[in-house]
Scaffold this active site. Structure first.
Site, PDB file in Angstrom:
ATOM      1  N   GLY A  13      -6.313   2.060   1.310  1.00 49.95           N
ATOM      2  CA  GLY A  13      -5.483   1.524   2.366  1.00 49.95           C
ATOM      3  C   GLY A  13      -5.305   2.494   3.513  1.00 49.95           C
ATOM      4  O   GLY A  13      -5.435   3.710   3.358  1.00 49.95           O
ATOM      5  N   HIS A  34      -2.630   6.667   5.395  1.00 49.39           N
ATOM      6  CA  HIS A  34      -2.684   7.972   4.723  1.00 49.39           C
ATOM      7  C   HIS A  34      -3.505   8.978   5.531  1.00 49.39           C
ATOM      8  O   HIS A  34      -3.996   9.955   4.979  1.00 49.39           O
ATOM      9  CB  HIS A  34      -3.297   7.827   3.331  1.00 49.39           C
ATOM     10  CG  HIS A  34      -2.527   6.940   2.415  1.00 49.39           C
ATOM     11  ND1 HIS A  34      -1.253   7.242   1.996  1.00 49.39           N
ATOM     12  CD2 HIS A  34      -2.846   5.751   1.839  1.00 49.39           C
ATOM     13  CE1 HIS A  34      -0.822   6.279   1.191  1.00 49.39           C
ATOM     14  NE2 HIS A  34      -1.766   5.359   1.091  1.00 49.39           N
ATOM     15  N   HIS A  76       3.552   6.394  -2.614  1.00 46.34           N
ATOM     16  CA  HIS A  76       4.151   5.205  -2.006  1.00 46.34           C
ATOM     17  C   HIS A  76       5.615   5.059  -2.423  1.00 46.34           C
ATOM     18  O   HIS A  76       6.182   3.964  -2.359  1.00 46.34           O
ATOM     19  CB  HIS A  76       3.384   3.951  -2.407  1.00 46.34           C
ATOM     20  CG  HIS A  76       1.926   4.013  -2.091  1.00 46.34           C
ATOM     21  ND1 HIS A  76       0.961   4.243  -3.039  1.00 46.34           N
ATOM     22  CD2 HIS A  76       1.264   3.906  -0.910  1.00 46.34           C
ATOM     23  CE1 HIS A  76      -0.222   4.254  -2.464  1.00 46.34           C
ATOM     24  NE2 HIS A  76      -0.070   4.059  -1.179  1.00 46.34           N
TER      25      HIS A  76
END
Length: 334
Positions: A55, A58, A220
């Site tokens: 994803g 980051h 997260h």
């Protein structure tokens, strides 16, 4: 909640950040289908391609490590979300004529699920793809099975080794053997002081009090370790973490390691160097030689405050590959 971030439409942030990234480094990377980052100048097809997925949010991971001597492609999902299997397969097709393909997958539920689905879809098309999984987070416990461990920033030094081996023309089996040799002796532990804010939802991910920190919290905001505790000094945190990490990798006196302090997004270099100082002292006192080191933002979580400490044990071959030339935007070795 009003976010103080320089964004336009939060729902477009992934596409806009990737467009900006490709514009910033046009000599090194380019975009395919909007969310596949590949080298601007592909290597020859008689070599193995190294691909990963993950994803956005980051940065610089993972697309910042696409380049000579590292990744051939990074398949990007939305913020903190794995890309869908069809997009991963589209990326794998780009390398169908190569000597082989290795897919690097961080051990998170979405990444694993979509990667496995993509591998099944690719196999039906006749694509031969091998997978290597990083699961080096020791927050669940040093003896916890790999299936219970998260993949954290350790994927990047592993990618450095895989990419260098591929650049040298080694075959899939040789590259995987070298990669797994390092993969089995690397460990990461994170500490968080302040949680991140999701740049699309505008909500904090997790919760910590102003006087609290948490060793082992996931990137997260997932819980880890023994839960929140009162703030401690940099020396206490560094010593606690490096001792756990060295035990986890079974580092012995005389062995050579990588020691990396990876800032989470809102941690200053000043703090990272103070932490590194103590961790390095402890490792040296234990007879371990630090052969490679880095204090930098490698895999971040927006404005989360804290860091990941990484330790990996080298042998002669993996150290040489780690030090081999690379030219990715965020990892250059000459």
């Amino acid at each position: 909640m009003v976010m103080k971030k320089f964004l336009n439409d939060p729902q477009q942030v992934t596409s806009e950040l990737l467009e900006g990234y490709a514009m910033c480094y046009p000599d090194k990377v380019k975009l395919v289908s909007g969310k596949i980052v590949v080298r601007a100048h592909a290597k020859s097809t008689d070599k193995v391609a190294i691909v990963t997925l993950g994803g956005a949010g980051h940065e610089p991971a993972l697309s910042g490590f696409v380049g000579e001597g590292m990744l051939d492609a990074s398949v990007v999902g939305d913020i903190f979300a794995a890309p869908g299997a069809p997009l991963v397969v589209e990326a794998l097709r780009l390398f169908k004529d190569y000597k082989g393909i290795i897919l690097v997958v961080l051990n998170h539920e979405g990444d694993q699920r979509n990667a496995n689905m993509a591998l099944m879809m690719a196999a039906k098309e006749g694509l031969k793809v091998s997978k290597i999984v990083t699961a080096e987070d020791i927050a669940p416990g040093i003896d916890a099975p790999a299936s219970e461990r998260r993949g954290l920033g350790g994927c990047v030094p592993l990618i450095k080794i895989l990419g260098a081996a591929a650049e040298q023309g080694l075959g899939v089996d040789e590259i995987l053997e070298l990669g797994e040799r390092f993969n089995q002796r690397m460990a990461t532990l994170a500490v968080t002081l302040k949680v991140a804010t999701h740049p699309q939802a505008g909500q904090e991910i997790g919760a910590l009090g102003d006087d609290q920190m948490e060793i082992g919290m996931g990137q997260h905001g997932e819980g880890g370790g023994n839960g929140p505790e009162l703030m401690q000094s940099a020396d206490w945190v560094a010593e606690t973490m490096i001792k756990k990490l060295l035990r986890a990798v079974d580092a012995k006196a005389g062995e050579e390691i990588a020691l990396i302090i990876n800032g989470s997004g809102a941690t200053t270099l000043m703090e990272m160097f103070v932490v590194y100082r103590k961790a390095s002292q402890v490792a040296t006192e234990m007879g371990v030689k630090i052969a490679a080191s880095r204090c930098d933002e490698i895999l971040t979580v927006q404005e989360a405050a804290g860091f990941q400490m990484f330790v990996g044990v080298f042998d002669k071959d993996t150290l040489a590959l780690f030090n081999a030339p690379s030219d990715a935007p965020y990892w250059v070795v000459r």
